[in-house]
Design an enzyme around this catalytic site. Structure first.
Site, short mmCIF file in Angstrom:
data_model
loop_
_atom_site.label_atom_id
_atom_site.label_comp_id
_atom_site.label_asym_id
_atom_site.label_seq_id
_atom_site.Cartn_x
_atom_site.Cartn_y
_atom_site.Cartn_z
N GLY A 13 45.31 35.07 49.27
CA GLY A 13 47.05 35.61 48.90
C GLY A 13 48.15 34.48 48.71
O GLY A 13 48.88 34.32 48.64
N ASN A 15 49.12 33.57 45.49
CA ASN A 15 49.19 34.00 45.20
C ASN A 15 50.89 35.43 45.67
O ASN A 15 51.59 35.19 45.00
CB ASN A 15 48.50 34.81 43.87
CG ASN A 15 47.96 33.60 42.57
OD1 ASN A 15 49.48 32.99 41.98
ND2 ASN A 15 47.16 33.44 42.91
N MET A 92 39.35 41.11 43.09
CA MET A 92 38.03 40.66 43.04
C MET A 92 38.00 42.47 42.56
O MET A 92 36.27 41.97 41.39
CB MET A 92 37.20 40.10 43.88
CG MET A 92 38.19 38.55 44.10
SD MET A 92 38.22 37.94 42.60
CE MET A 92 36.72 37.30 42.68
N LEU A 95 39.08 48.02 38.18
CA LEU A 95 39.69 48.99 38.45
C LEU A 95 39.10 49.80 37.97
O LEU A 95 38.53 49.47 36.39
CB LEU A 95 41.39 48.62 38.37
CG LEU A 95 42.03 48.06 39.28
CD1 LEU A 95 43.41 47.81 39.61
CD2 LEU A 95 41.60 48.55 41.20
N ASN A 109 47.82 40.91 35.26
CA ASN A 109 46.32 39.95 36.80
C ASN A 109 46.68 38.53 36.60
O ASN A 109 47.88 38.09 35.15
CB ASN A 109 45.06 40.70 35.66
CG ASN A 109 44.12 39.78 36.77
OD1 ASN A 109 43.91 39.43 37.44
ND2 ASN A 109 43.14 39.48 35.74
N HIS A 111 44.76 34.99 35.47
CA HIS A 111 43.46 34.57 35.60
C HIS A 111 43.48 32.64 35.29
O HIS A 111 44.51 32.24 34.85
CB HIS A 111 42.98 35.06 33.88
CG HIS A 111 41.49 34.38 33.53
ND1 HIS A 111 41.07 35.01 34.34
CD2 HIS A 111 41.08 33.63 33.42
CE1 HIS A 111 39.79 34.74 34.43
NE2 HIS A 111 39.92 33.43 33.43
C1 GRF Z 1 43.01 32.61 42.47
O1 GRF Z 1 42.60 31.25 41.93
C2 GRF Z 1 43.47 33.86 41.07
O2 GRF Z 1 43.82 33.32 40.06
C3 GRF Z 1 42.16 34.42 40.93
O3 GRF Z 1 41.91 34.31 42.64
C4 GRF Z 1 41.89 33.04 43.40
C5 GRF Z 1 42.68 33.39 44.69
O4 GRF Z 1 44.31 33.99 44.69
N1 GRF Z 1 42.63 35.48 40.39
P1 GRF Z 1 44.68 33.84 45.71
O5 GRF Z 1 44.38 32.69 46.46
O6 GRF Z 1 43.96 35.57 46.79
O7 GRF Z 1 46.41 34.62 45.30
#
Ligand code: GRF
Length: 202
Positions: A13, A15, A92, A95, A109, A111
């Site tokens: 989490g 992001n 992950m 959808l 999203n 990436h």
């Molecule tokens: C990140 O590297 C993101 O690019 C990918 O999931 C990883 C972990 O993200 N989609 P977070 O720390 O759970 O936001």
């Protein structure tokens, strides 16, 4: 006018945290995070949501083994929160087309590579950074894109490049890319929220 944002997560989490921090700093435009949906009951993202007072729901394979049922549950949760904008932040699961179509042009999203490099089915997490190092690319980076029925194929909204340094490991490159993710995801979400607000308030 508020743009109601649901954030889909599966892991740490960070992001989501970048989005929450941006919202607190007034840097998410009209965007307001109203819900977190996690595909993993153990996701630390759920702790971050709780600490921030954001309602969270777990819709995972354990409770929803059938993908069609799981996606219907996700769609119901998004609608129940009157979601205007969906952010996949370390989410992950793939959808269903039904969910993607319901939020066409309103689902993004993040990436951890410079799409169209090192993306597509199976390219996630450390696999991406290993592929970048194996390819000999001089740079990598992060991409925010609209989600369509493909994997990592929607219109690119924002990218930030980072250098690949001599001696980089997948982990050191991942950390540099993640910092870029945390910068461009809030920026892209704020810009899209502004655009959506304009369409909701013609
Ligand atoms: C990140 O590297 C993101 O690019 C990918 O999931 C990883 C972990 O993200 N989609 P977070 O720390 O759970 O936001």
């Amino acid at each position: 006018m508020t743009i109601r944002i649901s954030v889909l997560v599966s892991g740490g989490g960070s992001n989501l945290q970048a989005l929450l921090d941006a919202q607190d700093a007034g840097a998410l435009g009209p965007g307001r995070i109203v819900q977190v949906v996690s595909g993993n009951k153990n996701a630390y993202a759920l702790v971050r949501a709780k600490e921030h007072g954001i309602p969270a729901i777990v819709i995972d394979k354990e409770n929803w083994p059938d993908p069609a049922d799981r996606n219907r549950a996700i769609l119901s949760a998004l609608r129940a929160a009157a979601t205007d904008l969906v952010v996949l932040a370390g989410y992950m699961n793939v959808l269903s087309p039904e969910v993607v179509q319901a939020y066409r042009g309103r689902m993004v999203n993040i990436h951890p590579a410079l799409i169209p490099r090192h993306c597509g089915m199976g390219m996630y997490g450390m696999r991406v950074h290993r592929a970048v190092l194996e390819s000999g690319d001089a740079e990598s980076g992060a991409t925010v894109h609209l989600v369509d029925e493909g994997v990592d194929t929607g219109r690119i909204l924002r990218q930030e490049a980072v250098p690949v340094m001599p001696g980089d490991s997948p982990e050191s490159l991942a950390a540099r890319v993640l910092a870029a993710e945390h910068r461009i995801l809030p920026q892209a979400v704020a810009a899209l929220a502004e655009a959506l607000e304009a369409t909701k308030n013609p």
